[in-house]
Design an enzyme around this catalytic site. Structure first.
Site, PDB file in Angstrom:
ATOM      1  N   ASP A 169       0.831  -1.205   0.000  1.00 41.00           N
ATOM      2  CA  ASP A 169       0.000   0.000   0.000  1.00 41.00           C
ATOM      3  C   ASP A 169       0.863   1.252   0.000  1.00 41.00           C
ATOM      4  OD1 ASP A 169      -2.021   1.836   0.397  1.00 41.00           O
ATOM      5  OD2 ASP A 169      -2.500   1.197   2.428  1.00 41.00           O
ATOM      6  N   ASP A 229     -10.312   4.583  -0.620  1.00 41.66           N
ATOM      7  CA  ASP A 229     -10.859   3.563   0.270  1.00 41.66           C
ATOM      8  C   ASP A 229     -12.380   3.497   0.217  1.00 41.66           C
ATOM      9  OD1 ASP A 229      -8.274   3.195   1.052  1.00 41.66           O
ATOM     10  OD2 ASP A 229      -8.485   4.185   2.989  1.00 41.66           O
TER      11      ASP A 229
END
Length: 547
Positions: A169, A229
């Protein structure tokens, strides 16, 4: 990026910058999927972040693994148990190796991997390509244990622990696309050098909220995030905002169908099914849409306390079978009028999965035909994925669909139209070598396309579905009564003849309603030149190549 109680507001400015031609240098060429022997179908499993954030430990992860087995999820294909951020010892050991947090994972990470493998499951871990993980970056967890400068060492450590899945990430506002490609590729190559097959899942920071990733990452990773997200909501109310609701994510991911194939899949983020925040109808749509979009099915709920309704959704074998089909195709859009949306996915046995999706706030009939989804013939069988009921039709596929609902059919019978009914390519002007482009990724009705340097972004990817041309979820449209000189425009898809186009052997593209051709205005070749309708001449400014 990671889920946080605060915000990640730099993303909007960064995304805008990435839309400029100078920031994106990627040509609209096909990208081969990563061939590392894994993710031949979308990965399925569970991730700790959505429900637990940093509140994780060894006992919790083992309990989730036990629940995955006892509920029957493992036997349906859910296999990866992914431990997200905050598993680290804040410090590396004296040799520079990563360590698990001794208070949270007292038995060590290898022992956890062994436990999962003993359950017939696979072991996933989280890491970042920069110096700090997201929790460390935001100050909610100590240390700086990212893999920057430790790629080969960390890959060997993961392999030694028995890791089967790495979530990598990018948690930093810095880094051009070129830098990200180079950096993500370092870990790709380091994982390959270990000799262990490890699914490689990345989250780049070059995500534009309306169009998704600014390149096809299939040459780098097995799966890549398409949006910011996910949040536990149907719609955030702003399609270019952060975080992203389920419907917002669908809008971004649908146009990226050409990226998906065995070994590489668009990742619309971990699922929120079973976490509240949405109605049961919305949860069912959430799962059905992830299934038909060939998305990784990574649950994010507490598996120990699932309701029967949640289990019914997550364990729907009809939808799992569509998601795990060996062709590895993502559904393409058949039609979308802003409320009624139809998606279709060709399957290996000749069937076609069809989602009738109602994006509106009231019940409505959503319909299509067997021909429109790529089937020819006179008799077809429809299997309702939710009820298991079957029915027959001579070609009509329709249902009354509740608000935010999705009726899902598996269509068998007849034959598949060959070639497949939809392809996604760039349209390159023969005169300039520049691509047909939706300026600034503006999806408002009436937006006039232009030509621009080809960059492979979603606002230059055109899906030919039936006789429509679609980009960013909208259709290329000739205004009613168009004459030579009228603008061509984006509009909500409606299936009418003014949204139907024919690719001619001369390289021209003519409108079925107007008979006029797509024409670069004034035969100009500069970036930003508008595209209009004009009497077909076959000149270079009317010829287009699909690439």
């Amino acid at each position: 990026m990671k889920h946080r109680s605060g915000t990640w507001r730099w993303g909007t400015a960064l995304a805008a910058a990435l839309l400029t031609a100078s920031a994106v240098a990627w040509h609209a060429t096909a990208v081969q999927a990563l061939d590392n022997g894994v993710a031949r179908t979308p990965p399925m499993g569970w991730n700790s972040w959505n429900t637990f954030g940093c509140n994780i430990n060894e006992a919790l992860i083992r309990q989730m693994a036990d629940a995955m087995v006892s509920t029957g999820m493992r036997d349906l294909g859910y296999q990866y148990v992914v431990v997200d951020d905050c598993w680290f010892n804040p410090n590396r050991d004296s040799s520079g190796n990563l360590q698990g947090d001794p208070s949270r994972f007292p038995s060590g990470m290898k022992a956890l991997g062994d436990y999962l493998h003993g359950k017939g499951l696979k072991f996933g871990l989280y890491q970042v390509p920069v110096d700090k993980t997201c929790a460390q970056y935001f100050g909610s967890y100590p240390g700086a244990t990212g893999s920057q400068g430790h790629e080969a060492q960390d890959a060997r450590q993961f392999a030694a622990w028995g890791v089967d899945f790495l979530k990598y990430d990018w948690c930093s506002p810095n880094g051009s696309i070129d830098q990200q490609v180079t950096t993500f590729a370092k870990m790709r190559d380091a994982l390959a050098a270990t000799g262990r097959q490890i699914v490689y899942s990345i989250n780049p920071n070059s995500i534009h909220a309306k169009t998704g990733p600014q390149r096809n990452w299939g040459d780098v990773a097995n799966m890549w995030r398409t949006t910011e997200d996910i949040t536990n909501a149907w719609d955030t109310g702003q399609a270019n905002g952060y975080p992203m609701g389920v419907q917002n994510i669908v809008n971004v991911t649908v146009p990226l169908a050409s990226y998906a194939r065995p070994g590489g899949f668009n990742d619309p983020d971990m699922m929120e099914v079973g976490r509240g925040g949405m109605t049961d109808t919305e949860m069912r749509s959430h799962f059905a849409l992830w299934a038909i979009l060939a998305a990784p099915l990574i649950a994010g709920n507490d598996l120990r306390s699932m309701s029967s309704a949640t289990q019914t959704i997550l364990k729907n074998q009809n939808l799992i079978a569509v998601n795990q089909d060996s062709l590895g195709l993502q559904a393409t859009q058949v039609s979308n009028d802003g409320t009624r949306r139809v998606l279709a996915k060709r399957l290996a046995n000749g069937d076609v999965a069809v989602a009738l999706f109602n994006q509106g706030g009231a019940a409505t009939t959503v319909s299509t035909t067997a021909a429109a989804v790529g089937k020819s013939g006179t008799s077809f069988t429809l299997l309702d994925a939710w009820t298991n009921a079957t029915s027959t039709t001579s070609g009509s596929i329709a249902a009354s669909v509740p608000a935010h609902g999705t009726v899902f059919y598996r269509v068998s019978g007849g034959t598949i139209v060959s070639p497949p009914p939809s392809t996604t390519t760039a349209l390159v002007s023969a005169a300039s070598g520049r691509c047909l482009d939706v300026p600034q990724s503006n999806t408002a009705n009436g937006t006039q396309p232009i030509i621009w340097d080809c960059n492979g972004a979603a606002n230059q990817r055109w899906t030919a579905s039936g006789q429509s041309l679609q980009a960013l979820g909208k259709c290329l449209d000739a205004p009613t009564g168009a004459t030579a000189g009228s603008k061509v425009q984006l509009w909500d898809c409606n299936g009418q003849t003014n949204q139907q186009w024919t690719f001619n052997s001369s390289g021209t593209v003519s409108g079925n309603s107007s008979g006029l051709c797509l024409d670069v205005n004034g035969a100009a070749t500069a970036n930003g030149t508008t595209v209009i309708l004009w009497t077909c001449t076959g000149a270079a400014n009317q010829r287009w190549t699909r690439q």
